[in-house]
Design a protein around this motif. Structure first.
Motif: not given
Length: 117
Positions: A36, A38-39, A41, A50, A52
């Protein structure tokens, strides 16, 4: 079940820092892949994870909608660690990130600071 390693600037808490250099650093780590804005994995073959990046609110929490843009500034990196993975692996990654940022890394549920040692 997951457990958390939390990274943040050392007290007294300074202003949030620009997010992009941190995102670029995380993107360059072979253990991670961006999922994402902002993320991150874990990359294939790594323990479940994960990561963040966030700017906390006045109460210290954060929230993002799925698909939201990455924050412009951050004051928190949260590692959500898989219960079945090796704790040393997660801690080594958290310490490496914290050292790069000159931040503190803690396992808050255990009231344990893992970086600086």
């Amino acid at each position: 079940m997951t457990w958390y390693l939390t990274l943040y600037p050392p007290p007294p808490r300074p202003e949030p820092i620009p997010a992009q250099p941190v995102i670029d650093y995380l993107a360059a780590q072979p253990e991670l892949r961006r999922s994402q804005p902002y993320e991150f994995e874990s990359a294939a073959g790594q323990p479940w994870l994960r990561v963040i990046v966030a700017e906390t609110g006045p109460g210290g929490g954060y929230a993002y909608a799925v698909g939201a843009a990455a924050p412009e500034r951050i004051d928190l990196v949260e590692l959500l660690c898989g219960d079945g993975g090796p704790p040393d692996w997660y801690e080594a990654l958290a310490c490496r990130i914290a050292a790069e940022l000159d931040w503190v890394a803690v396992e808050e549920s255990e009231e344990r600071q893992i970086w600086p040692r």
